[in-house]
Design a protein around this motif. Structure first.
Motif, PDB file in Angstrom:
ATOM      1  N   VAL A  37     -18.943  -2.317  25.261  1.00 11.66           N
ATOM      2  CA  VAL A  37     -19.577  -3.297  24.375  1.00 11.66           C
ATOM      3  C   VAL A  37     -18.942  -3.236  22.996  1.00 11.66           C
ATOM      4  N   THR A  38     -18.711  -4.371  22.373  1.00 19.38           N
ATOM      5  CA  THR A  38     -18.188  -4.449  21.015  1.00 19.38           C
ATOM      6  C   THR A  38     -19.359  -4.562  20.042  1.00 19.38           C
ATOM      7  N   TYR A  39     -19.447  -3.628  19.140  1.00 22.17           N
ATOM      8  CA  TYR A  39     -20.594  -3.583  18.224  1.00 22.17           C
ATOM      9  C   TYR A  39     -20.209  -4.216  16.889  1.00 22.17           C
ATOM     10  N   GLU A  40     -20.317  -5.527  16.822  1.00 20.05           N
ATOM     11  CA  GLU A  40     -19.918  -6.263  15.635  1.00 20.05           C
ATOM     12  C   GLU A  40     -21.024  -7.167  15.103  1.00 20.05           C
ATOM     13  N   GLU A  41     -22.237  -6.972  15.562  1.00 17.57           N
ATOM     14  CA  GLU A  41     -23.331  -7.878  15.181  1.00 17.57           C
ATOM     15  C   GLU A  41     -23.708  -7.755  13.710  1.00 17.57           C
ATOM     16  N   GLU A  42     -23.352  -6.634  13.074  1.00 16.55           N
ATOM     17  CA  GLU A  42     -23.695  -6.473  11.665  1.00 16.55           C
ATOM     18  C   GLU A  42     -22.453  -6.415  10.779  1.00 16.55           C
ATOM     19  N   GLU A  43     -21.266  -6.605  11.347  1.00 13.12           N
ATOM     20  CA  GLU A  43     -20.014  -6.551  10.592  1.00 13.12           C
ATOM     21  C   GLU A  43     -19.888  -7.753   9.653  1.00 13.12           C
ATOM     22  N   PRO A  44     -19.250  -7.575   8.501  1.00  9.71           N
ATOM     23  CA  PRO A  44     -19.097  -8.702   7.549  1.00  9.71           C
ATOM     24  C   PRO A  44     -18.377  -9.903   8.146  1.00  9.71           C
ATOM     25  N   ASP A  45     -17.311  -9.676   8.916  1.00 14.23           N
ATOM     26  CA  ASP A  45     -16.543 -10.805   9.447  1.00 14.23           C
ATOM     27  C   ASP A  45     -17.361 -11.681  10.392  1.00 14.23           C
ATOM     28  N   THR A  46     -18.398 -11.103  10.996  1.00 14.86           N
ATOM     29  CA  THR A  46     -19.245 -11.867  11.912  1.00 14.86           C
ATOM     30  C   THR A  46     -19.951 -13.001  11.185  1.00 14.86           C
ATOM     31  N   TYR A  47     -20.168 -12.822   9.886  1.00 16.09           N
ATOM     32  CA  TYR A  47     -20.922 -13.808   9.106  1.00 16.09           C
ATOM     33  C   TYR A  47     -20.029 -14.514   8.084  1.00 16.09           C
ATOM     34  N   SER A  48     -18.726 -14.601   8.378  1.00 16.78           N
ATOM     35  CA  SER A  48     -17.795 -15.213   7.422  1.00 16.78           C
ATOM     36  C   SER A  48     -17.976 -16.725   7.308  1.00 16.78           C
ATOM     37  N   SER A  49     -18.484 -17.357   8.376  1.00 17.60           N
ATOM     38  CA  SER A  49     -18.753 -18.795   8.322  1.00 17.60           C
ATOM     39  C   SER A  49     -20.035 -19.062   7.543  1.00 17.60           C
ATOM     40  N   ASP A  50     -20.145 -20.259   6.999  1.00 21.38           N
ATOM     41  CA  ASP A  50     -21.374 -20.635   6.304  1.00 21.38           C
ATOM     42  C   ASP A  50     -22.470 -21.080   7.263  1.00 21.38           C
ATOM     43  N   GLN A  51     -22.109 -21.340   8.499  1.00 24.68           N
ATOM     44  CA  GLN A  51     -23.102 -21.767   9.478  1.00 24.68           C
ATOM     45  C   GLN A  51     -23.787 -20.540  10.101  1.00 24.68           C
ATOM     46  N   PRO A  52     -25.101 -20.592  10.315  1.00 28.27           N
ATOM     47  CA  PRO A  52     -25.838 -19.430  10.824  1.00 28.27           C
ATOM     48  C   PRO A  52     -25.226 -18.884  12.110  1.00 28.27           C
ATOM     49  N   TYR A  53     -24.961 -17.601  12.114  1.00 27.69           N
ATOM     50  CA  TYR A  53     -24.391 -16.946  13.283  1.00 27.69           C
ATOM     51  C   TYR A  53     -25.491 -16.731  14.324  1.00 27.69           C
ATOM     52  N   ALA A  54     -25.195 -17.080  15.573  1.00 23.58           N
ATOM     53  CA  ALA A  54     -26.153 -16.890  16.667  1.00 23.58           C
ATOM     54  C   ALA A  54     -25.999 -15.481  17.215  1.00 23.58           C
ATOM     55  N   ILE A  55     -26.823 -14.573  16.725  1.00 26.77           N
ATOM     56  CA  ILE A  55     -26.732 -13.183  17.137  1.00 26.77           C
ATOM     57  C   ILE A  55     -27.103 -13.047  18.608  1.00 26.77           C
TER      58      ILE A  55
END
Length: 520
Positions: free
Chosen positions: A132-150
Motif C-alpha cells: 500500500v502507498t501511504y500518501e493520503e496525508e502527503e502535501p503533493d496529494t493536495y496540490s490541486s485546488d479541487q477537493p481531493y477524494a481521500i
C-alpha cells in the motif's frame, strides 16, 4: 430497544492536562470544556501511551502500544493491516467521520533528521515493503485546488475532511479550501507579511490569516455542518474532531493573539527547582548557555523566563479559540436534536513542557507536563459530576467506547475499559506503561532515545536504554518531580521492586494477535 449512544470526540494537539480551567489553571478561560467536565467525569491521572503525536494517535485508534501497532515514532505509518476501534464501530452500524488532524501518516514530505542508520546489505529492512502507498496525508496529494477524494474507509472513517500540519499554513482539505477562498493566499502565507509584534519567544508568529480562515475555525465549521446532517439519520454516529492547536508555532490569529498578556503567567517550576537534574535537562541548559539552537523546530529547548511567559500567553490564546470552537460545535449538536444520545469526550494527544524546568515543547524526558493529558467523559444519560483519580491511559479509550457501544473488541487490544471508573467504581489499573522511541538523537543522547516508564499512584520509574542513570520519583511526596531518588540508598528496594514490576508489564504487552490456527 434502547438507542445506541453517539460519540463526539474532541482531540487537541500538545495540550497538558493542567492547561484548562476545570483542571485548575488560574488564568486560562475555557468555559465550554469546563462545562463538559461539570456534567461528566474528569480524569486526574490520565496519561498517554507515548508523548509524541503520531504514535499516541495510533494508540488511541488501536488500543495498543506503539511498540506493537508499529507506528513507533513520527514519520512511520499506521499500516492498513492494523484494525482500529473505529472500524469495529463502522462494522456494527455506526456512521463514522474524522474532521481535522489525523496524523496516522507523514504529512511533511521531508526526510527525517538526526536518524542514525546502520550499514545494510542488498535487502535494507527486516520487513518487505508494504504494497500500500501511504500518501493520503502527503502535501503533493493536495496540490490541486479541487477537493481531493481521500480513499475511504480511512482507518474506519467513512467521511474524512483532512487537516495536515500545524499553525496558520496547514494543508490537506483545509489547504485546498484556503487557496480557493483567498486569492492572495501566497501573501497570507508569506513570513515577510507577519503582523508587527514585540514578542521574542522562538516560534512566536503573528499571522495575517483572518480568524475565520484559521484551521481551528475551518474544523469548527466542518464539524458543525457534519453534525447538522446527522439530524435526520437513524444510525448512531462516531465523530472525531481534531484540532492542530495549541501545538507550536505560537500563532493565535486575530483577537486571540492579544487575549492574554505574558505578565499574567508564572514560571512556577524553573530549572533551579530541580535538586539533581538528569543529564538531558542539564544538556538543554548547557546549549542555552552557549547559545546553541536546536537543529529542528520540533525538538525541546531551554528558554528564559520572558520567552516562557510569552509562549504561555500565546498558547492560552490558541486554547481559548479551541474552546470557543467547541462551544459552537456543541451548539450544532444540540440543534441536530441528537445531543441527548451523544457522549462527548475531550482529550489531547500529549502535552508540552511549557515552562517546566524552563523547557518548551516535548522530548524524551517523560515529565508529567507531556505525559499527563486531560480526559473528560460527558454522558447525558449520567449527568453526575465526578473527579476520577484512577490511573488511565490513551490506550483505554478504544475499549471504553466499544463497551459503551455494546460491541466486543478485537483480539490483541491492550487497553482496558474505564466504564467502571466513569461510574464511580474501581478502575482497571494499578500501574501503567509509557513508551518513548525517538526518531533521532536529541537531548544529549548519542543515539535515538529508547525509554520505558512505569507509573503507579505513588511512583514514577523510568529506564533509558544503555544509560547508567535513570529516574525514580515519589509522586505523592514530590508531585512536581524535583528530586530524583534513583541513586538514593534508602529507596533501593523500591527501585528494585518497581523494576521487576516494569519487566512483567513489558512482557504482558507482547503481541497476542493473531491467535494460533492449528495445533503445533
Amino acid at each position: 430497544m434502547a438507542r445506541r449512544p453517539n460519540f463526539l470526540v474532541f482531540v487537541t494537539d500538545q495540550q497538558r492536562a493542567d492547561w484548562l480551567g476545570c483542571y485548575g489553571h488560574p488564568t486560562l478561560r475555557t468555559p465550554n470544556i469546563d462545562a463538559l467536565a461539570a456534567r461528566g467525569t474528569r480524569f486526574e491521572d490520565f496519561h498517554v501511551a507515548m508523548p509524541v503525536c503520531m504514535p499516541n494517535r495510533a494508540s488511541l485508534l488501536t488500543g495498543r502500544y506503539p511498540s506493537i501497532h508499529g507506528l513507533r515514532y513520527n514519520g512511520c505509518v499506521l499500516s492498513e493491516r492494523a484494525n482500529t476501534f473505529v472500524e469495529v464501530l463502522a462494522a456494527s452500524g455506526y456512521r463514522t467521520a474524522a474532521i481535522g488532524k489525523s496524523h496516522l501518516q507523514p504529512f511533511t514530505g521531508q526526510p527525517p533528521k538526526g536518524q542514525l542508520s546502520a550499514e545494510t546489505g542488498p535487502i535494507e529492512e527486516a520487513w518487505k515493503p508494504d504494497p500500500v502507498t501511504y500518501e493520503e496525508e502527503e502535501p503533493d496529494t493536495y496540490s490541486s485546488d479541487q477537493p481531493y477524494a481521500i480513499r475511504t474507509p480511512y482507518y474506519g472513517y467513512q467521511h474524512v475532511e483532512m487537516v495536515t500540519g500545524h499553525g496558520d499554513r496547514c494543508g490537506g482539505h483545509y489547504g485546498q479550501w484556503f487557496r480557493r477562498r483567498h486569492e492572495n493566499w501566497r501573501e497570507l502565507h508569506d513570513p515577510a507579511n507577519e503582523l508587527p509584534h514585540n514578542y521574542q519567544c522562538p516560534q512566536a508568529y503573528r499571522t495575517p490569516v483572518p480568524e475565520e480562515s484559521y484551521p481551528t475555525a475551518w474544523i469548527r465549521d466542518r464539524a458543525a455542518d457534519w453534525l447538522r446532517v446527522q439530524a435526520g439519520e437513524e444510525d448512531p454516529f462516531f465523530s472525531f474532531v481534531s484540532f492542530p492547536d495549541p501545538h507550536h508555532p505560537f500563532n493565535p490569529p486575530g483577537r486571540y493573539w492579544s487575549m492574554y498578556e505574558p505578565d499574567q503567567f508564572e514560571v512556577a517550576l524553573p530549572y533551579e527547582a530541580h535538586r539533581n537534574p538528569p543529564p538531558p535537562l542539564r544538556h538543554l541548559r548547557d546549549r542555552w548557555e552557549r547559545n546553541v539552537p536546536e537543529e529542528i523546530s520540533q525538538a525541546a529547548f531551554y528558554a528564559d523566563e520572558q520567552a516562557l511567559r510569552e509562549a504561555m500567553a500565546l498558547t492560552a490564546g490558541m486554547t481559548t479559540m479551541i474552546d470557543d470552537a467547541i462551544g459552537d460545535v456543541l451548539a450544532a449538536l444540540e440543534a441536530s436534536g441528537r445531543a441527548e444520545d451523544t457522549i462527548v469526550i475531550f482529550t489531547s494527544d500529549h502535552g508540552d513542557y511549557l515552562g517546566d524546568f524552563n523547557l518548551l515543547l516535548k522530548g524524551a524526558l517523560p515529565l508529567p507536563a507531556i505525559t499527563r493529558v486531560p480526559f473528560i467523559w460527558a454522558d447525558p444519560k449520567d449527568p453526575v459530576r465526578r473527579t476520577c483519580s484512577d490511573l488511565a491511559s490513551t490506550i483505554d479509550i478504544a475499549a471504553t467506547v466499544l463497551e459503551k457501544a455494546g460491541v466486543k473488541p478485537y483480539r490483541g487490544m491492550q487497553g482496558q475499559s474505564l466504564i467502571d471508573s466513569i461510574g464511580g467504581g474501581e478502575g482497571p489499573r494499578s500501574a501503567l506503561l509509557i513508551e518513548h522511541h525517538d526518531g533521532g538523537a536529541r537531548m544529549g543522547f548519542n543515539e535515538p532515545a529508547r525509554v520505558r516508564c512505569l507509573l503507579t499512584d505513588r511512583w514514577r520509574l523510568t529506564f533509558y536504554k544503555d544509560q547508567d542513570w535513570g529516574e525514580l520519583y515519589d509522586r505523592q511526596a514530590d508531585p512536581q518531580e524535583t528530586l530524583n531518588l534513583w541513586d538514593d540508598p534508602e529507596h533501593a528496594s523500591v527501585r528494585s521492586e518497581l523494576t521487576e514490576r516494569l519487566v512483567h508489564m513489558m512482557m504482558s504487552t507482547m503481541e497476542e494477535s493473531p491467535r494460533a490456527t492449528r495445533l503445533a
